[in-house]
Write an enzyme that holds these catalytic residues in place. Structure first.
Site, PDB file in Angstrom:
ATOM      1  N   PHE A  11       0.878  -1.338  -0.140  1.00 48.91           N
ATOM      2  CA  PHE A  11       0.043   0.031   0.121  1.00 48.91           C
ATOM      3  C   PHE A  11       1.154   1.177  -0.085  1.00 48.91           C
ATOM      4  O   PHE A  11       0.807   2.023  -0.940  1.00 48.91           O
ATOM      5  CB  PHE A  11      -0.911  -0.188   1.325  1.00 48.91           C
ATOM      6  CG  PHE A  11      -1.466   1.242   1.771  1.00 48.91           C
ATOM      7  CD1 PHE A  11      -2.257   2.057   0.815  1.00 48.91           C
ATOM      8  CD2 PHE A  11      -1.388   1.629   2.970  1.00 48.91           C
ATOM      9  CE1 PHE A  11      -2.703   3.060   1.199  1.00 48.91           C
ATOM     10  CE2 PHE A  11      -1.985   2.753   3.529  1.00 48.91           C
ATOM     11  CZ  PHE A  11      -2.637   3.621   2.641  1.00 48.91           C
ATOM     12  N   ASP A  31       9.975  -7.541  -2.809  1.00 41.95           N
ATOM     13  CA  ASP A  31       8.630  -7.780  -2.325  1.00 41.95           C
ATOM     14  C   ASP A  31       8.433  -9.321  -2.362  1.00 41.95           C
ATOM     15  O   ASP A  31       8.847  -9.893  -3.586  1.00 41.95           O
ATOM     16  CB  ASP A  31       7.697  -6.899  -2.836  1.00 41.95           C
ATOM     17  CG  ASP A  31       6.326  -6.578  -1.872  1.00 41.95           C
ATOM     18  OD1 ASP A  31       5.861  -7.681  -1.662  1.00 41.95           O
ATOM     19  OD2 ASP A  31       6.121  -5.620  -1.875  1.00 41.95           O
ATOM     20  N   ALA A  74       7.263  -5.422   5.769  1.00 43.47           N
ATOM     21  CA  ALA A  74       6.976  -5.692   7.305  1.00 43.47           C
ATOM     22  C   ALA A  74       5.590  -6.481   7.463  1.00 43.47           C
ATOM     23  O   ALA A  74       5.046  -6.695   6.702  1.00 43.47           O
ATOM     24  CB  ALA A  74       6.860  -4.584   8.005  1.00 43.47           C
ATOM     25  N   TYR A 140       3.695  -5.862  17.813  1.00 45.53           N
ATOM     26  CA  TYR A 140       4.050  -5.184  16.569  1.00 45.53           C
ATOM     27  C   TYR A 140       4.893  -3.812  16.813  1.00 45.53           C
ATOM     28  O   TYR A 140       5.846  -3.414  16.358  1.00 45.53           O
ATOM     29  CB  TYR A 140       2.721  -4.677  15.583  1.00 45.53           C
ATOM     30  CG  TYR A 140       2.892  -3.834  14.653  1.00 45.53           C
ATOM     31  CD1 TYR A 140       3.593  -4.153  13.593  1.00 45.53           C
ATOM     32  CD2 TYR A 140       2.651  -2.529  14.725  1.00 45.53           C
ATOM     33  CE1 TYR A 140       3.826  -3.296  12.501  1.00 45.53           C
ATOM     34  CE2 TYR A 140       2.771  -1.541  13.647  1.00 45.53           C
ATOM     35  CZ  TYR A 140       3.033  -2.050  12.481  1.00 45.53           C
ATOM     36  OH  TYR A 140       3.531  -1.007  11.596  1.00 45.53           O
ATOM     37  N   LYS A 144       8.643  -2.835  15.997  1.00 48.69           N
ATOM     38  CA  LYS A 144       9.059  -1.778  15.302  1.00 48.69           C
ATOM     39  C   LYS A 144      10.140  -0.699  16.196  1.00 48.69           C
ATOM     40  O   LYS A 144      11.201  -0.495  15.717  1.00 48.69           O
ATOM     41  CB  LYS A 144       7.858  -0.655  15.214  1.00 48.69           C
ATOM     42  CG  LYS A 144       7.077  -1.190  13.761  1.00 48.69           C
ATOM     43  CD  LYS A 144       7.625  -1.002  12.647  1.00 48.69           C
ATOM     44  CE  LYS A 144       7.073  -1.697  11.514  1.00 48.69           C
ATOM     45  NZ  LYS A 144       7.845  -1.473  10.028  1.00 48.69           N
ATOM     46  N   ARG A 264     -10.716  -4.085  21.483  1.00 43.83           N
ATOM     47  CA  ARG A 264      -9.794  -5.134  21.077  1.00 43.83           C
ATOM     48  C   ARG A 264      -8.462  -4.933  21.770  1.00 43.83           C
ATOM     49  O   ARG A 264      -7.912  -3.567  22.295  1.00 43.83           O
ATOM     50  CB  ARG A 264      -9.485  -5.432  19.677  1.00 43.83           C
ATOM     51  CG  ARG A 264     -10.633  -5.507  18.729  1.00 43.83           C
ATOM     52  CD  ARG A 264     -10.166  -5.426  17.235  1.00 43.83           C
ATOM     53  NE  ARG A 264      -9.829  -4.120  17.082  1.00 43.83           N
ATOM     54  CZ  ARG A 264      -9.697  -3.535  15.851  1.00 43.83           C
ATOM     55  NH1 ARG A 264      -9.654  -4.256  14.756  1.00 43.83           N
ATOM     56  NH2 ARG A 264      -9.538  -2.429  15.440  1.00 43.83           N
ATOM     57  N   GLY A 266      -4.545  -4.830  22.509  1.00 47.11           N
ATOM     58  CA  GLY A 266      -3.707  -3.841  21.769  1.00 47.11           C
ATOM     59  C   GLY A 266      -4.118  -2.756  21.311  1.00 47.11           C
ATOM     60  O   GLY A 266      -3.228  -1.883  20.496  1.00 47.11           O
TER      61      GLY A 266
END
Ligand SMILES: NC(=O)c1ccc[n+]([C@@H]2O[C@H](COP(=O)([O-])OP(=O)(O)OC[C@H]3O[C@@H](n4cnc5c(N)ncnc54)[C@H](O)[C@@H]3O)[C@@H](O)[C@H]2O)c1
Length: 308
Positions: A11, A31, A74, A140, A144, A264, A266
């Site tokens: 994206f 990719d 990622a 996540y 990072k 949710r 996180g």
């Protein structure tokens, strides 16, 4: 300049690549097409289908000799990171370390890293600078942040220059309904298919939405500026999920009452990034208002939906 873009078929990557080509940079993509798509990439761009963790990656550095690496590849799904932290760490931490080794060996002049506001974890509803304490709520966010630290230490020990960009919630054409900023693509897909969207928690949680073309510009500016700096890349605005849905239904001229779901794990309550440092050092400012970006994005999804 020759730029290697990892995750260039994704994206954000596909918009970065478009802008690099417009600016006259020679561009190569690596990719593995886990989420990326070949048809998102301009046809003249050389695409190497490969996982960044593959041992063959060294050959790519040896033959392509990039001046700059823009590292976007990622695992981007917060939920997957919580269910499978090992996989998340392999993709995001080990993948980054392997690239850094090659950057050092093949004298890459700069690594530009796509980080995230997820590194901060829970914040107040005020805007935060890059000095805000780091306390990620998901693996996540942690992967990072760990990558950021490897990048910084690699530079201290091995002189691999970097720029780290911490994005707010990115949206725009070609976003799929997975990943971090997916709420806008999910809502538009549901609205256009006549389905009712879900809202998790109260819907009063706020986000700082930034248009993908502004993110592409931040990456291109970072090629020559902001060496060894960390920058928030957001609009310094707060929009609640309820407010967002209202703007989107009004663009689509529909009336919808969303289905309420529990909050949710996180999920962050508030997120809003102060972009003063990016403005001062990179010369970056967002050029898309939310309503303008939403309108472009809506037209994109509408065209796709009409072509089905
Ligand atoms: N979308 C957001 O709101 C947002 C916010 C903050 C940070 N980011 C970061 O920006 C970057 C791009 O995110 P995106 O939203 O475009 O996601 P995306 O999933 O569309 O793009 C990731 C790309 O990387 C490729 N990829 C994944 N793992 C790979 C691997 N091991 N080897 C080679 N290619 C691989 C995928 O096929 C895809 O093309 C990511 O690093 C993400 O963490 C995104």
């Amino acid at each position: 300049m020759k730029i290697l873009v990892t995750g260039g078929a994704g994206f954000i990557g596909s918009h970065v690549v478009e802008l690099l080509i417009q600016c006259g940079h020679e561009t190569v993509i690596v990719d593995n097409f886990y989420t990326g798509k070949k048809d998102a990439v301009p046809p003249q761009v050389h695409i190497i289908e490969m996982d960044i963790n593959s041992p063959q990656m060294e050959g790519v550095f040896a033959s392509e000799k990039p001046d700059v690496v823009i590292h976007l590849a990622a695992q981007v799904d917060v939920g997957i990171s919580i269910q499978n932290p090992v996989y998340d760490a392999e993709q995001n931490i080990l993948g980054t370390i392997r690239l850094l080794n090659y950057c050092q060996k093949y004298n890459v002049q700069k690594v530009i890293f796509s980080s995230s506001c997820a590194v901060y974890g829970e914040t107040t509803d005020c805007s935060i600078t890059e000095l805000f304490p780091i306390k990620p709520l998901s693996f996540y966010g942690l992967s990072k942040y760990t990558s950021e630290r490897y990048i910084q230490l690699f530079n201290n020990l091995n002189q691999v220059p970097f720029t780290i960009l911490r994005y707010a919630n990115v949206y725009g054409p070609r976003q799929t309904s997975i990943g971090e900023g997916g709420v806008i693509s999910i809502f538009f897909e549901k609205i256009l298919n006549g389905e009712t969207p879900f809202v998790y928690g109260s819907g009063e949680q706020t986000r700082d939405f930034v248009y993908v073309k502004d993110i592409a510009m931040a990456n291109v500016l970072a090629i020559n500026k902001g060496t060894n700096g960390i920058f928030n890349i957001g609009c310094n605005t707060k929009t609640s999920v309820n407010g967002l849905l209202k703007m989107m239904t009004s663009l689509a001229t529909v009336h919808i009452t969303p289905i309420a779901k529990p909050a949710r794990d996180g999920d962050i309550q508030h997120s809003r990034l102060d972009n003063t440092k990016a403005a001062t050092i990179l010369g970056w400012k967002p050029s898309y208002e939310l309503l303008t970006g939403l309108s472009d994005t809506f037209n994109y999804y509408k065209e796709i939906n009409e072509g089905k």
